[in-house]
Design a protein around this motif. Structure first.
Motif, short mmCIF file in Angstrom:
data_model
loop_
_atom_site.label_atom_id
_atom_site.label_comp_id
_atom_site.label_asym_id
_atom_site.label_seq_id
_atom_site.Cartn_x
_atom_site.Cartn_y
_atom_site.Cartn_z
N ILE A 50 0.83 -1.20 0.00
CA ILE A 50 0.00 0.00 0.00
C ILE A 50 0.87 1.26 0.00
CG2 ILE A 50 -1.66 1.33 1.37
CD1 ILE A 50 -2.78 -1.45 2.28
N GLU A 59 2.22 1.88 -3.43
CA GLU A 59 1.17 2.41 -4.30
C GLU A 59 0.93 3.89 -4.03
OE1 GLU A 59 -1.55 -1.67 -4.71
OE2 GLU A 59 -1.85 -0.31 -3.02
N GLN A 60 0.85 4.25 -2.76
CA GLN A 60 0.51 5.63 -2.43
C GLN A 60 1.66 6.59 -2.70
OE1 GLN A 60 -1.02 5.15 1.66
NE2 GLN A 60 -3.06 5.51 0.82
N LEU A 113 1.56 7.25 -6.44
CA LEU A 113 0.44 8.09 -6.85
C LEU A 113 0.58 9.52 -6.37
CD1 LEU A 113 -2.45 5.52 -6.34
CD2 LEU A 113 -1.68 6.51 -8.52
N GLY A 160 0.79 3.58 -9.47
CA GLY A 160 0.94 2.94 -8.15
C GLY A 160 0.46 1.51 -8.25
N GLN A 161 1.38 0.58 -8.49
CA GLN A 161 1.02 -0.82 -8.73
C GLN A 161 2.09 -1.71 -8.11
OE1 GLN A 161 1.84 -3.70 -10.68
NE2 GLN A 161 -0.20 -4.59 -10.44
N ASP A 178 -12.26 -2.65 -11.41
CA ASP A 178 -10.84 -2.55 -11.74
C ASP A 178 -10.48 -3.47 -12.90
OD1 ASP A 178 -10.54 -0.72 -9.77
OD2 ASP A 178 -9.17 -1.89 -8.53
N MET A 213 -6.72 5.46 -10.98
CA MET A 213 -6.36 4.97 -9.64
C MET A 213 -6.78 5.94 -8.55
SD MET A 213 -2.61 3.35 -10.46
CE MET A 213 -2.46 1.71 -11.14
N ASP A 214 -7.10 5.39 -7.39
CA ASP A 214 -7.55 6.17 -6.24
C ASP A 214 -6.56 5.98 -5.10
OD1 ASP A 214 -8.79 7.34 -4.07
OD2 ASP A 214 -10.69 6.24 -4.28
N ILE A 215 -5.86 7.04 -4.74
CA ILE A 215 -4.84 6.95 -3.69
C ILE A 215 -5.43 6.54 -2.34
CG2 ILE A 215 -4.96 9.37 -2.95
CD1 ILE A 215 -1.86 9.31 -2.84
N THR A 262 -6.40 2.06 -2.94
CA THR A 262 -5.50 1.36 -3.85
C THR A 262 -5.86 -0.13 -3.89
OG1 THR A 262 -3.86 0.77 -2.18
CG2 THR A 262 -3.67 2.96 -3.19
N ARG A 263 -5.26 -0.82 -4.86
CA ARG A 263 -5.53 -2.25 -4.98
C ARG A 263 -5.10 -2.99 -3.71
NH1 ARG A 263 -9.33 -4.84 -7.92
NH2 ARG A 263 -8.80 -7.04 -8.11
#
Length: 442
Positions: A94, A97-98, A101, A107-108, A242, A279-281, A284-285
């Motif tokens: 996480i 990712e953040q 972003l 962010g993956q 997604d 993508m949404d900070i 995240t996935r």
């Protein structure tokens, strides 16, 4: 002793119960003497092990299950080690990712800055796993590694542990093949593909269904709907937006570049602006996994401890486990199953360097993978692959040498990062976040 000792390294993974189910499905053909879970996170592994034990008790109570955090116990006399380690856990995923972003880049967990950060955390722990196997396991042990990011981990092991008995795999191409089978109305076992590239960075050149070339038919479909059947599209939009977005991007890429069919992960490299915009900070996935798959298995473990009944079939999903078990079975019994695996190029793709770490078809024998020769690839695809392979090679060298400069070069080369300035900003934040995981970079 009859049968094999199989160890799942990363026993606390949310995927473990499903993989164990797939092992049990083929227990007679495979021959399982005992099953071990090994993880460095005892609390997490013990939680997941409750569900794993319920799966075994339900389907194959005769198989002994052992759970340990002691590497000597786990790997002594092991025949097969199935490696799915996640160094730093979902918390670090996480964070990767953040951080990405926040700088406006992808962010993956395996692609872009997050993938490089994750790879830099994983290289030395994977070396440690190989060393445990060399010390304790059977002399003809095999590590079947699907720890992410597989491309960087594989390249590092070819350099640092070149004699290790390790086969690197990834289930994403097989997942796409399963979608192809759904589109064509056939079984996954009916599908055979030709493919070239790097892990999460490859192209399907030909697809056959029961021996019949269906490539053009699939191309036409994917350009309209992506890797999903028309009948399933609306359902996917509701159940997992997604993945629906990913399928839509596959359609875009297939329309822009019509020679071959892309691995879905190419969206992060060829359409990074669209991915970042989506993508949404704050969701995240990695966060979705914590609130979804992880929560379900933790809740199931707690319910089982209270003596309640749990629907275990919720953990028996996807082709992930079936693919991994099939690879193990082919290694064990010299079945020569044709699979996509990650290997040193060594001339398989004629116009790439021998030390490129490529993902291509191979026949899986008891001696390892026998790669299928691909031949020459066109300039555009060669250029893409050489840039990414150079990026991944620099990540490995940065870790081995403790080199800030090489880490910066790797981040700058990555297609998901728009400039050297942004690369430096992201790298500096990643260094701060990864203290205790990365070697010191100077």
């Amino acid at each position: 002793m009859n049968g094999y000792k199989i160890v799942i390294c990363g026993g606390g993974s949310t995927y473990t119960a499903g993989i164990v189910k797939d092992l049990i499905d083929q227990k007679d053909e495979l021959g399982i003497r005992e099953l071990w879970l090994y993880d460095i996170d005892k609390e997490r592994q013990d939680t997941v092990a409750v569900v794993v034990k319920a799966v075994i008790d339900d389907l194959a109570p005769e198989i002994p299950l052992h759970v340990t955090v002691d590497p000597k116990e786990a790997f002594t006399d092991a025949n097969f080690v199935m490696a799915q380690m996640r160094v730093g856990g979902l918390k670090m995923r996480i964070q990767d990712e953040q951080i990405s972003l926040r700088h406006g880049v992808v962010g993956q967990e395996t692609c872009g800055a997050g993938g490089m950060a994750y790879g830099m955390r994983t290289i030395f722990p994977m070396c440690e796993l190989v060393d445990f196997c060399e010390e304790y396991a059977c002399k003809d042990y095999w590590i079947v590694n699907y720890s992410n990011p597989a491309a960087i981990v594989a390249k590092a092991m070819h350099k640092l542990r070149p004699n290790a008995r390790i086969l690197d795999i990834c289930d994403m191409p097989v997942e796409i093949e399963a979608r192809m089978a759904e589109i064509l109305g056939c079984e996954l076992s009916d599908i055979e593909v030709d493919y070239f590239g790097l892990n999460h960075f490859g192209w399907f050149t030909n697809v056959r269904c029961k021996g019949v070339d269906v490539t053009d038919k699939l191309k036409e479909h994917v350009r309209k709907f992506g890797y999903i059947s028309e009948a399933s599209l609306n359902d996917a939009l509701v159940k997992d937006p997604d993945w629906a977005h990913t399928f839509k991007n596959a359609a875009t890429i297939s329309t822009l570049f019509q020679d071959y069919l892309p691995n879905t992960y190419y969206q992060y490299y060829l359409l990074p602006d669209a991915c970042v915009e989506y993508m949404d900070i704050n969701n995240t996935r990695g966060m979705q996994v914590v609130n979804g798959r992880e929560k379900r298995i933790f809740d199931a473990s707690a319910a089982l401890k209270r003596g309640e009944k749990v629907d275990l079939t919720q953990f028996y999903v996807g082709v992930h486990g079936r693919f991994i078990v099939d690879v193990v079975k082919s290694l064990a019994h010299d079945l020569r199953h044709r699979q996509l695996v990650i290997v040193p190029n060594n001339g398989a793709i004629e116009n790439l360097s021998d030390d490129a770490t490529v993902e291509i078809p191979a026949y899986i024998t008891d001696r390892g993978a026998e790669p299928v020769r691909v031949g020459k690839i066109p300039r555009f695809y060669k250029g893409l692959i050489e840039q990414q392979d150079a990026c991944e090679g620099l990540v490995v060298e940065a870790v081995i040498e403790g080199s800030y400069q090489k880490a910066l070069e790797a981040f700058t080369l990555n297609r998901t990062i728009p400039s050297a300035r942004v690369a430096k900003e992201v790298l500096d934040d990643m260094i701060e976040a990864n203290k205790g995981y990365w070697p010191e970079l100077k």
